[in-house]
Scaffold this motif. Structure first.
Motif, PDB file in Angstrom:
ATOM      1  N   THR A  52       0.831  -1.199   0.000  1.00  0.00           N
ATOM      2  CA  THR A  52       0.000   0.000   0.000  1.00  0.00           C
ATOM      3  C   THR A  52       0.869   1.255   0.000  1.00  0.00           C
ATOM      4  O   THR A  52       0.562   2.238  -0.678  1.00  0.00           O
ATOM      5  CB  THR A  52      -0.949  -0.009   1.216  1.00  0.00           C
ATOM      6  OG1 THR A  52      -1.835  -1.117   1.071  1.00  0.00           O
ATOM      7  CG2 THR A  52      -1.756   1.266   1.301  1.00  0.00           C
ATOM      8  N   THR A  53       1.957   1.192   0.752  1.00  0.00           N
ATOM      9  CA  THR A  53       2.863   2.341   0.797  1.00  0.00           C
ATOM     10  C   THR A  53       3.414   2.643  -0.601  1.00  0.00           C
ATOM     11  O   THR A  53       3.536   3.815  -0.980  1.00  0.00           O
ATOM     12  CB  THR A  53       4.015   2.077   1.780  1.00  0.00           C
ATOM     13  OG1 THR A  53       3.453   1.769   3.058  1.00  0.00           O
ATOM     14  CG2 THR A  53       4.924   3.286   1.905  1.00  0.00           C
ATOM     15  N   LEU A  54       3.713   1.593  -1.348  1.00  0.00           N
ATOM     16  CA  LEU A  54       4.196   1.781  -2.726  1.00  0.00           C
ATOM     17  C   LEU A  54       3.177   2.596  -3.521  1.00  0.00           C
ATOM     18  O   LEU A  54       3.527   3.587  -4.179  1.00  0.00           O
ATOM     19  CB  LEU A  54       4.420   0.414  -3.378  1.00  0.00           C
ATOM     20  CG  LEU A  54       4.867   0.414  -4.838  1.00  0.00           C
ATOM     21  CD1 LEU A  54       6.301   0.934  -4.956  1.00  0.00           C
ATOM     22  CD2 LEU A  54       4.764  -0.978  -5.458  1.00  0.00           C
ATOM     23  N   PHE A  55       1.904   2.207  -3.438  1.00  0.00           N
ATOM     24  CA  PHE A  55       0.855   2.951  -4.147  1.00  0.00           C
ATOM     25  C   PHE A  55       0.737   4.371  -3.600  1.00  0.00           C
ATOM     26  O   PHE A  55       0.620   5.337  -4.362  1.00  0.00           O
ATOM     27  CB  PHE A  55      -0.499   2.237  -3.995  1.00  0.00           C
ATOM     28  CG  PHE A  55      -0.711   1.114  -4.978  1.00  0.00           C
ATOM     29  CD1 PHE A  55       0.332   0.630  -5.748  1.00  0.00           C
ATOM     30  CD2 PHE A  55      -1.981   0.544  -5.140  1.00  0.00           C
ATOM     31  CE1 PHE A  55       0.134  -0.409  -6.656  1.00  0.00           C
ATOM     32  CE2 PHE A  55      -2.192  -0.480  -6.048  1.00  0.00           C
ATOM     33  CZ  PHE A  55      -1.132  -0.968  -6.798  1.00  0.00           C
ATOM     34  N   ASN A  56       0.769   4.483  -2.278  1.00  0.00           N
ATOM     35  CA  ASN A  56       0.610   5.803  -1.663  1.00  0.00           C
ATOM     36  C   ASN A  56       1.706   6.777  -2.084  1.00  0.00           C
ATOM     37  O   ASN A  56       1.457   7.970  -2.236  1.00  0.00           O
ATOM     38  CB  ASN A  56       0.596   5.685  -0.139  1.00  0.00           C
ATOM     39  CG  ASN A  56      -0.762   5.236   0.380  1.00  0.00           C
ATOM     40  OD1 ASN A  56      -1.762   5.330  -0.326  1.00  0.00           O
ATOM     41  ND2 ASN A  56      -0.786   4.732   1.602  1.00  0.00           N
ATOM     42  N   VAL A  57       2.902   6.254  -2.246  1.00  0.00           N
ATOM     43  CA  VAL A  57       4.005   7.129  -2.644  1.00  0.00           C
ATOM     44  C   VAL A  57       3.889   7.492  -4.128  1.00  0.00           C
ATOM     45  O   VAL A  57       4.120   8.637  -4.520  1.00  0.00           O
ATOM     46  CB  VAL A  57       5.359   6.468  -2.313  1.00  0.00           C
ATOM     47  CG1 VAL A  57       6.496   7.246  -2.926  1.00  0.00           C
ATOM     48  CG2 VAL A  57       5.543   6.383  -0.801  1.00  0.00           C
ATOM     49  N   VAL A  58       3.483   6.521  -4.935  1.00  0.00           N
ATOM     50  CA  VAL A  58       3.324   6.801  -6.369  1.00  0.00           C
ATOM     51  C   VAL A  58       2.199   7.814  -6.599  1.00  0.00           C
ATOM     52  O   VAL A  58       2.306   8.718  -7.417  1.00  0.00           O
ATOM     53  CB  VAL A  58       3.039   5.497  -7.161  1.00  0.00           C
ATOM     54  CG1 VAL A  58       2.598   5.813  -8.589  1.00  0.00           C
ATOM     55  CG2 VAL A  58       4.274   4.610  -7.177  1.00  0.00           C
ATOM     56  N   GLY A 102      -5.104   6.504 -12.053  1.00  0.00           N
ATOM     57  CA  GLY A 102      -6.256   6.336 -11.182  1.00  0.00           C
ATOM     58  C   GLY A 102      -5.941   5.306 -10.123  1.00  0.00           C
ATOM     59  O   GLY A 102      -5.098   4.439 -10.338  1.00  0.00           O
ATOM     60  N   TYR A 103      -6.586   5.392  -8.976  1.00  0.00           N
ATOM     61  CA  TYR A 103      -6.369   4.343  -7.977  1.00  0.00           C
ATOM     62  C   TYR A 103      -7.561   4.162  -7.073  1.00  0.00           C
ATOM     63  O   TYR A 103      -8.355   5.062  -6.871  1.00  0.00           O
ATOM     64  CB  TYR A 103      -5.091   4.573  -7.174  1.00  0.00           C
ATOM     65  CG  TYR A 103      -4.967   5.904  -6.470  1.00  0.00           C
ATOM     66  CD1 TYR A 103      -4.622   7.042  -7.186  1.00  0.00           C
ATOM     67  CD2 TYR A 103      -5.144   6.013  -5.097  1.00  0.00           C
ATOM     68  CE1 TYR A 103      -4.474   8.262  -6.558  1.00  0.00           C
ATOM     69  CE2 TYR A 103      -4.997   7.231  -4.456  1.00  0.00           C
ATOM     70  CZ  TYR A 103      -4.655   8.356  -5.194  1.00  0.00           C
ATOM     71  OH  TYR A 103      -4.521   9.556  -4.571  1.00  0.00           O
ATOM     72  N   THR A 104      -7.650   2.931  -6.571  1.00  0.00           N
ATOM     73  CA  THR A 104      -8.702   2.626  -5.601  1.00  0.00           C
ATOM     74  C   THR A 104      -8.026   2.260  -4.284  1.00  0.00           C
ATOM     75  O   THR A 104      -6.903   1.769  -4.271  1.00  0.00           O
ATOM     76  CB  THR A 104      -9.577   1.443  -6.041  1.00  0.00           C
ATOM     77  OG1 THR A 104      -8.775   0.263  -6.095  1.00  0.00           O
ATOM     78  CG2 THR A 104     -10.194   1.690  -7.408  1.00  0.00           C
ATOM     79  N   PHE A 105      -8.732   2.525  -3.201  1.00  0.00           N
ATOM     80  CA  PHE A 105      -8.145   2.352  -1.878  1.00  0.00           C
ATOM     81  C   PHE A 105      -8.405   0.952  -1.321  1.00  0.00           C
ATOM     82  O   PHE A 105      -9.397   0.317  -1.659  1.00  0.00           O
ATOM     83  CB  PHE A 105      -8.717   3.389  -0.922  1.00  0.00           C
ATOM     84  CG  PHE A 105      -8.377   4.799  -1.318  1.00  0.00           C
ATOM     85  CD1 PHE A 105      -7.201   5.394  -0.885  1.00  0.00           C
ATOM     86  CD2 PHE A 105      -9.235   5.534  -2.130  1.00  0.00           C
ATOM     87  CE1 PHE A 105      -6.884   6.689  -1.252  1.00  0.00           C
ATOM     88  CE2 PHE A 105      -8.915   6.829  -2.504  1.00  0.00           C
ATOM     89  CZ  PHE A 105      -7.736   7.404  -2.071  1.00  0.00           C
ATOM     90  N   ASP A 162      -5.781  -1.487  -5.089  1.00  0.00           N
ATOM     91  CA  ASP A 162      -5.260  -2.031  -3.836  1.00  0.00           C
ATOM     92  C   ASP A 162      -6.280  -2.991  -3.219  1.00  0.00           C
ATOM     93  O   ASP A 162      -7.278  -2.570  -2.663  1.00  0.00           O
ATOM     94  CB  ASP A 162      -4.945  -0.884  -2.862  1.00  0.00           C
ATOM     95  CG  ASP A 162      -4.066  -1.331  -1.705  1.00  0.00           C
ATOM     96  OD1 ASP A 162      -3.908  -2.561  -1.527  1.00  0.00           O
ATOM     97  OD2 ASP A 162      -3.528  -0.465  -0.993  1.00  0.00           O
ATOM     98  N   GLU A 163      -6.009  -4.279  -3.363  1.00  0.00           N
ATOM     99  CA  GLU A 163      -6.884  -5.347  -2.859  1.00  0.00           C
ATOM    100  C   GLU A 163      -8.345  -5.141  -3.275  1.00  0.00           C
ATOM    101  O   GLU A 163      -9.238  -5.061  -2.430  1.00  0.00           O
ATOM    102  CB  GLU A 163      -6.763  -5.457  -1.338  1.00  0.00           C
ATOM    103  CG  GLU A 163      -5.312  -5.675  -0.902  1.00  0.00           C
ATOM    104  CD  GLU A 163      -5.186  -6.259   0.506  1.00  0.00           C
ATOM    105  OE1 GLU A 163      -6.178  -6.780   1.025  1.00  0.00           O
ATOM    106  OE2 GLU A 163      -4.075  -6.210   1.050  1.00  0.00           O
TER     107      GLU A 163
END
Ligand SMILES: Nc1ncnc2c1ncn2[C@@H]1O[C@H](COP(=O)(O)OP(=O)(O)OP(=O)(O)O)[C@@H](O)[C@H]1O
Ligand SMILES: [Mg+2]
Lengths: 343, 240
Positions: free
Chosen positions: B44-50, B82-85, B163-164
């Motif tokens: 998740t941190t990887l996504f959060n940083v990106v 785009g991203y989902t949490f 993310d999951e």
């Protein structure tokens, strides 16, 4: 597909227009009040209420749509009022020219307050706006001759419209009703625009809003600035109505009252500011309360509203009506949904 | 083909905790990349940083060749990611249609051509057309996840980070989700997906990257990675 889209658009525009209608009808009725030769005291009270309602429509954009509560909102009204008084005194600027200038001044003040305050975010914003409100009162009190210090400033200019003197109480009343109508329509237009949706998104979930491309910080400051425009105009109307303004009118108590009015009325509904402003202005009159008693009543009202009616008095009434009118079918769909979810 | 996303040396410290320890990772145009790893491994941190939710402590992120390191979340979204949490999210107090409408009103210059011209078309695509007029807050969990996906798609991303996305979904819903995600590359949307469900990952991804304690320990074709002794060791006693 295309047709469906058009129908959808037309449908939502119709729905939006219908939501404005009750307010317009009520305001039209309010405009007829002078026909029943009301007392001067009633008119004065109504004018004060109306002037508050204009600021409340701005506050409803800020609090109702964006979810940000300002506890220093009277300060923004004060900036408008002082701008009008100083412009009249130093530059001979009249009522109508003061309106945009004061709106601009309040908007600018909102931006100055908003940028640092919204950066700290969350509940701190409430405290920051409160502190800035107090600060303004202190600055005005210590502003010497320029701000008239604690005594404040006089403003004796006439208000004319198409050559007619509007200072007469009934005419001023009608003018304020017109301004309230404009404020309601402006707030309604914001609520039903893409901008309004953006603000609601921020209110609902800042993290998600940002992930969808919404510049949350900028729009929060923007909403505060927009509310400042309403407050500035309200301030000009107040200054010209009273003919005299002083710092205490714009300090913490008036700010708390504004927040209270919008909460009691219901900040998310277009009827809310109108209802809140009228109720808080006339309740002590109707119940024959002294100032201390009325403060107690307001306090109790506020607690009751926060605990029982999260969308304000009008919201509560609307919900109750809906439940009575269409209780059965709604319940059925809810049960169907629950059944669906269990499967 | 040049990668759509190129991450190099990406690191993130939370106080004393190293959540990411210099990760290199590329996502190729048109692929569905899987990222797996044990709880707390830094996915998740990887996504959060990106996505700009967190500032990286070090490293760079190139999106279609442009440096987007440290940009704010809204700017990343407008650039086309785009991203989902991990926690399913929607604007709970607003209607489903209004949710999607909002998400489509802030499309930036990075947006792709639009496969779903209207909010309704997008709701049809994710299978939520029956609940268009509901409030998002009353949706069952599975539908909420799908709405989250619709919101991310409404921003017209060319890269979608999930993310999951299947966490908390039942089998039927998971199958539907797999069907949806598989269609995305065909619409010009590259995908990177995090999940613990290896069956799901095998269905979705030809390539898999594995994180452990903030470092990438494997990266390659899904079958190769899942047979890698290092990976097996990390998952020993786990759900592999
Ligand atoms: N905001 C934060 N503040 C402090 N520590 C954090 C924060 N976010 C993550 N961490 C820490 O960073 C590490 C990696 O967490 P992360 O959420 O990225 O793991 P994950 O791989 O997504 O795990 P999971 O599979 O459980 O979702 C963990 O040790 C976590 O406690
Ligand atoms: Mg995670």
């Amino acid at each position: 597909m295309k047709d469906g889209l058009h129908q959808d658009r037309a449908g939502s525009t119709f729905k939006a227009l219908r939501s404005l209608l009750p307010v317009l009808v009520i305001l039209a009725l309010i405009a007829l009040v002078p026909l029943f030769s009301p007392s001067n005291r009633f008119l004065s009270l109504a004018i004060s209420a109306g002037i508050n309602v204009i600021a409340l429509y701005g506050l409803s954009v800020l609090f109702g749509q964006t979810g940000i509560l300002s506890m220093g909102h009277a300060a923004l009204v004060g900036v408008g009022a002082y701008a009008a008084a100083i412009l009249a005194r130093d530059f001979g600027v009249g009522f109508w020219a003061a309106l945009p200038a004061a709106a601009l001044a309040s908007a600018a003040f909102a931006m100055i307050v908003g940028i640092p305050s919204l950066r700290v975010g969350g509940h701190h914003f409430v405290i920051m706006t409160f502190a800035f409100g107090q600060l303004l009162a202190i600055v005005l009190t210590n502003g010497g001759d320029y701000t008239g210090a604690a005594t404040g400033l006089d403003l004796a200019g006439p208000v004319t419209l198409f050559g007619a003197d509007m200072s007469d109480l009934t005419r001023y009343y009608l003018m304020v009703v017109a301004f309230v109508t404009a404020a309601a329509v402006a707030s309604w237009a914001i609520i039903n625009s893409s901008y309004g949706r953006t603000l609601r998104a921020i209110r609902e979930n800042e993290k998600l809003a940002a992930s969808l491309g919404i510049n949350v910080g900028r729009h929060k400051i923007g909403a505060f600035v927009v509310s400042g425009v309403f407050a500035g105009i309200s301030g000009v109307l107040l200054a010209y109505f009273l003919g005299h303004i002083s710092p205490s009118q714009f300090s913490s108590f008036p700010s708390i009252y504004l927040a209270l009015m919008v909460m009691i009325g219901g900040a998310r509904l277009i009827e809310g500011p109108l209802a809140g402003g009228i109720l808080v202005a006339f309740l002590p009159e109707v119940l024959n309360l002294d100032p201390v008693q009325s403060r107690i009543v307001y306090g109790v009202c506020l607690i009751a509203v926060i605990m029982l009616l999260p969308d304000g008095l009008i919201g509560g009434i609307v919900r109750a009506l809906r439940a009575v009118l269409s209780g059965k079918p709604k319940q059925e769909t809810e049960q169907r949904n629950a059944a669906e979810a269990r499967r | 083909m040049s990668p759509i996303l190129a991450i190099s040396g990406l690191s993130k410290q939370f106080g004393g905790v190293t959540a990411l320890a210099g990760v290199d990772l590329t996502i190729e145009e048109g692929e569905i990349l899987g990222v797996v790893g044990p709880n707390g491994s830094g996915k998740t941190t990887l996504f959060n940083v990106v996505t700009g939710v967190h500032r990286p402590s070090g490293g760079t992120v190139l999106f279609r060749g442009h440096d987007i390191t440290g940009l704010k979340p809204h700017a990343i979204s407008r650039a086309g990611i785009g991203y989902t949490f991990q926690q399913a999210m929607a604007f709970a107090g607003l209607g489903v249609l209004e949710n999607v409408r909002i998400a489509g009103e802030h499309v930036g210059t990075g947006g792709t051509a639009n496969p779903w011209p209207t909010p309704q078309a997008l709701l049809d695509f994710v299978g939520l057309s029956a609940v268009t007029n509901e409030k998002a807050g009353v949706l069952p969990f599975g539908s909420l996840r799908l709405l989250g996906l619709a919101l991310a798609l409404a921003t017209r991303p060319s890269l979608l980070l999930l993310d999951e996305p299947a966490a908390g979904l039942n089998d039927r819903e998971t199958t539907a989700l797999v069907g949806l995600v598989r269609q995305l590359p065909g619409h010009g949307i590259s995908v990177c997906v995090i999940d613990h469900d290896m069956k799901l990952m095998q269905m979705l991804c030809r390539r898999l990257a594995v994180l452990d304690f903030g470092s990438k320990i494997a990266d390659g074709p899904t079958e190769t990675v899942l047979a890698d002794p290092k990976v097996l060791e990390v998952y020993l006693g786990g759900d592999l």
